[in-house]
Design a protein around this motif. Structure first.
Motif, PDB file in Angstrom:
ATOM      1  N   ALA B  43       0.847  -1.190   0.000  1.00 24.07           N
ATOM      2  CA  ALA B  43       0.000   0.000   0.000  1.00 24.07           C
ATOM      3  C   ALA B  43       0.878   1.234   0.000  1.00 24.07           C
ATOM      4  O   ALA B  43       1.085   1.867   1.039  1.00 24.07           O
ATOM      5  N   CYS B  45       0.409   4.225  -0.957  1.00 22.17           N
ATOM      6  CA  CYS B  45      -0.244   5.459  -0.489  1.00 22.17           C
ATOM      7  C   CYS B  45      -0.428   5.477   1.022  1.00 22.17           C
ATOM      8  O   CYS B  45      -0.789   6.498   1.595  1.00 22.17           O
ATOM      9  N   GLY B  46      -0.201   4.339   1.660  1.00 25.98           N
ATOM     10  CA  GLY B  46      -0.363   4.285   3.109  1.00 25.98           C
ATOM     11  C   GLY B  46       0.925   4.537   3.876  1.00 25.98           C
ATOM     12  O   GLY B  46       0.899   4.691   5.106  1.00 25.98           O
ATOM     13  N   TYR B  49       1.160   7.250   6.573  1.00 23.45           N
ATOM     14  CA  TYR B  49       0.263   7.036   7.720  1.00 23.45           C
ATOM     15  C   TYR B  49       0.787   5.938   8.644  1.00 23.45           C
ATOM     16  O   TYR B  49       0.476   5.921   9.825  1.00 23.45           O
ATOM     17  N   GLU B 164       1.388  15.162   3.474  1.00 27.61           N
ATOM     18  CA  GLU B 164       0.994  13.974   4.241  1.00 27.61           C
ATOM     19  C   GLU B 164       2.075  13.624   5.258  1.00 27.61           C
ATOM     20  O   GLU B 164       1.777  13.249   6.403  1.00 27.61           O
ATOM     21  N   ALA B 297      -2.008   6.605  -8.523  1.00 32.64           N
ATOM     22  CA  ALA B 297      -2.244   5.170  -8.371  1.00 32.64           C
ATOM     23  C   ALA B 297      -3.441   4.701  -9.191  1.00 32.64           C
ATOM     24  O   ALA B 297      -3.446   3.595  -9.726  1.00 32.64           O
ATOM     25  N   GLY B 298      -4.470   5.530  -9.274  1.00 28.49           N
ATOM     26  CA  GLY B 298      -5.669   5.131  -9.999  1.00 28.49           C
ATOM     27  C   GLY B 298      -5.367   4.832 -11.456  1.00 28.49           C
ATOM     28  O   GLY B 298      -5.802   3.809 -12.003  1.00 28.49           O
ATOM     29  N   VAL B 327      -5.941  15.206  -0.964  1.00 28.35           N
ATOM     30  CA  VAL B 327      -5.041  15.009   0.166  1.00 28.35           C
ATOM     31  C   VAL B 327      -5.721  15.561   1.420  1.00 28.35           C
ATOM     32  O   VAL B 327      -6.486  16.533   1.346  1.00 28.35           O
TER      33      VAL B 327
END
Lengths: 552, 552
Positions: B43, B45-46, B49, B164, B297-298, B327
């Protein structure tokens, strides 16, 4: 330039949008708004939430007053004033001041009818004490009853407003019975989508009675068609609305076959000096092209503005109505646009239907909520005919995107191509709307044929084998009767366990089923996917009395 | 049928989408995925986080493993395996096992390049200790540093990933300095939209340094271009990514003028047996039709699936890229699609620009959050060229709806007609997207001409009068220098106070200004509205160093 006289009957939503737009287009005109009730421009969609105490101040509902509209827009706004009759030849309206009883005539160059719709009251012995909810007077009456703190409430009708009232009465602490004549809540939805809403209501302690009518009201009870008697100190009817066409009929204006005022593409009634908008008016349906009654605030406001443009000489284009709606019920969001499967099967349309059960955002980011989505598609053209969503966060977003796609002529398969905003707390790299597109693409390409939950029984009766490709643990936790369990990851090595003949493959939501179908098809087997998987099947069969409506 | 050999370089997002789709289309093929890093299908994009502790478990990032992909999709997935070179004549790839150093040749019938993009590292004295964030190895290295509990962090670059990271480092309790070379955060936005994001970061204690560079890194400090020295125990660079084209270049494949791998409309490189997808590849821009690098990502996932279809013989249609992104920063949601005003003015496009400041839902229902929306429109065709949103709840929904409208060819004015789901806790009867349509309609019809915040100064210099139509109280709380205050409701009776000549009308958000302009225009005055009102003007002028970029 002579001063134009514009007269508007009805001072809520569409009527007031028309009046203020007329002023912005014509500073010189004389603009008069007549409202039978005591208030204009009130927040009618907020009434249930004021009764529930979510909206605390009654003043919050009163967005404008005759005085504020007078000073800002130079409008002559008269409340408690009724339009009694129209003299079309003289171009005057007979107006009665409901406080004094005095009657006068008001002349117009253009007249706008925006009378709205009247709540239908089921005719019942003892029904006089039944309340309905249309305006501030109604909400005052309801609040007066609620203030004496009843313990029990009965809501008749499980449509959007009925469920909002149920939620708010529960929020106030009342024990609520919900009685609905149909065999599901939320008639605009299909049964397998509505079923989880009824489950949620029951989990919140609501006594949900489907396929049931109220036959009589006692002083604080109600007798139901199954013979039972329920406590019902507070009674609210919400079984639908009827276009308020009395004034139009009295003036001999054309009424459509659905019972609403008929207008042309410039929102003119059969009299070219009289226009009509809002819930009293028939709209052209975007899917069928037929006339339809749609009581939605968005359309009323939009048409209020358009009618002002038409009156002042612009050629307007009124879009056909899709009927997009949303309601919140006990933490669930339920939204829909376009047509449902029931109606399309009833008229014999050749459709494809897709169910998915995505998360509101990536599973690895905390707080994702689940939802169920349904897409109904023309089997020949791939045109999107309707969509429904039930779940937590993000349901309204997905239905809004699909409603926009329909408006833009985007086909079901093309939903896969939409570039939607993605970050892990907002969506997934493949947004739920994209996933619907992927599923539609696989169907359109013939890659993964599927059947619906309500078609399974007939398939099994005809000899097909149901293969559950979930894990053994999932299967043990609850399975469709008659299924054999071969987990997806083991299918390649266990094909010899599959009997001859047609295979129905299913998983929890449909995704592993799709992979299983592709695998089996390439091994030469006839395999179809159970659309929406175990979740859709179980939601549908729990609402099983509705199967006949879907099996054409 | 002979077994096809499909070889995929890169096992994240696009690469893995291609591999699993290929399997669903061809059960018989030999499918090999080579990944230089230690993990596939993670992941990405994670990652910020997880560093911030919002995602608690590292395992949550690992969506699939080589073993799980092997058992489900019969894929040969090899991590820590590098593709060294391609022999296009032999149709083989030289492969190095990074653990053993052993090299072998892998043959292919079709080769898919999905190598992604490499974070750019600014060349700095002392820059060796600077971290970047691309894969699990990077996140492990960053986590190792964070685990020793530094007190201060420096983030270089205020793009989406940079912000982020800032949010997550603040969340961990570090004092964070954010250094950005440009004069605003979030370069894809226009300055008046990005300004409130910088404000929010500063309110959260972040030391935001715009128009600034890092010139040198010490052991636990950084020297900035303004000569100041900031504490910087943890340093992360996030100034952008560069397409990873080394393998493609080595094989002599065509590279586009933006530096990405060039592909045709079937995602083929200049070698018909080699395909390429993802962040390493140039895409066609939906607005300009030109080639562009878009690392989203899409699109990578979507093109991964499409390339599998193309390889197995289907003619695919690759949609041009819009570049929709979102975001979350300190409770704000920031989303955008299409082009911004800066870029369009730079290329001299004739545009109209609209700002609104709506609430997420009706004001009378509790919990409404405010947002700012911006729409950029072709002045001739009314085509939507881009949109930006900043605010609380519902920003992502509105940008998704507008991105869908663009895809469907819906014009700015037609946004007024969209039927979006409305109930008081979800939207307003006129949704914010509808309102943008109304504003665009008024501009297209010439009803309410407007000027932008960055055009005001020149207007006032040329002798126009600025009229603030807000209330006296609002005016006293903060006003644009040089304005005279006549509340909207008093304009009709105070027209004699207005000086001769052109009038610029403004209110807080633009809506009362619109009504004021209509009124004055009909009284024979030349009047224009200050688009977006006081809120847009003050956001823009606070970010005032950016005005030259907008004033062409």
């Amino acid at each position: 330039m002579t001063q134009k006289r514009y007269l508007i009957i009805g001072g809520v939503a569409g009527g007031m949008s028309a009046a203020t737009r007329l002023r912005r287009l014509d500073e010189n005109a004389r603009i008069t708004v007549l409202e039978r009730g005591g208030h204009v421009s009130f927040a009618n969609c907020g009434l249930p939430y004021y009764l529930g105490g979510v909206i605390e101040q009654r003043d919050s509902l009163l967005l404008q007053t005759p005085a504020s509209l007078g000073s800002r827009f130079n409008l002559d706004v008269r409340v408690r004033t009724e339009a009694v009759s129209i003299d079309r030849d003289a171009k005057t309206v007979r107006v009665r001041d409901l406080t004094t009883g005095e009657e006068t005539d008001e002349a117009y160059d253009a007249l706008v009818l925006s009378p709205g719709a009247t709540p239908v009251r089921p005719p019942l012995p003892g029904g006089e004490r039944m309340l309905t909810l249309r305006d501030i007077d109604d909400v005052d009456a309801a609040m007066a009853e609620l203030t004496v703190a009843p313990n029990s409430a009965l809501v008749i009708g499980a449509g959007f407003i009925g469920l909002e009232m149920v939620e708010n009465l529960v929020h106030r602490g009342l024990g609520v019975t919900l009685v609905e004549l149909g065999d599901q809540v939320l008639p605009p939805l299909d049964p397998e989508m509505a079923g989880p809403v009824a489950d949620r209501l029951r989990a919140a302690g609501v006594d949900v009675r489907l396929g049931t009518q109220v036959t009589e009201l006692g002083p604080d009870t109600a007798t139901l068609s199954d013979g039972s008697v329920v406590s019902a100190e507070f009674v609210l009817a919400s079984i639908g609305v009827r276009p308020d066409t009395s004034l139009a009929k009295g003036a001999g204006l054309a009424i459509g076959e659905r019972g609403g005022i008929r207008v042309d593409d410039q929102l003119r009634t059969s009299d070219p000096h009289i226009y009509a908008i809002g819930d009293a008016v028939e709209k052209t349906d975007a899917i069928s092209g037929e006339q339809r009654l749609v009581a939605l605030a968005g359309l009323a406001n939009r048409h209020g503005r358009l009618v002002a443009d038409a009156i002042t000489g612009k050629t307007i284009r009124v879009r056909d109505a899709l009927g997009t709606a949303v309601v919140g019920v006990m933490g669930l969001t339920i939204a829909a646009t376009g047509w449902n499967e029931k109606l399309l099967r009833r008229i014999g349309r050749d459709i494809r239907v897709f169910h998915t059960h995505p998360a509101s955002h990536t599973g690895y980011y905390p707080g994702a909520e689940s939802m169920s989505l349904k897409l109904v598609v023309d089997a020949v053209t791939d045109e999107i005919l309707g969509a429904q969503g039930v779940g937590g966060d993000g349901v309204d977003k997905r239905i809004d995107v699909i409603a926009t796609a329909i408006a833009g002529g985007i086909t079901a398969s093309e939903l896969a191509d939409l570039e939607l905003a993605y970050a892990p707390q907002y969506s997934s790299a493949k947004d739920p709307v994209n996933m619907l597109g992927y599923v539609a693409l696989n169907a359109a390409d013939g890659l993964t044929p599927s059947i619906q939950w309500h078609e399974l029984e007939a398939e099994l009766d005809a000899g097909a084998t149901l293969v559950d490709v979930r894990t053994a643990g999932e299967h043990a936790d609850g399975a469709i009767p008659g299924s054999i369990n071969i987990p997806l990851d083991e299918i390649r090595s266990r094909t010899d366990e599959l009997p001859e003949g047609r295979l129905i493959v299913h998983c929890k939501v449909g995704q592993r089923g799709h992979t299983g179908v592709r695998l089996l098809a390439q091994l030469g087997r006839e395999a179809v996917n159970l659309d929406g998987g175990y979740l859709t099947w179980s939601a549908g069969t729990r609402a099983s009395s509705a199967v006949p409506a879907l099996v054409a």
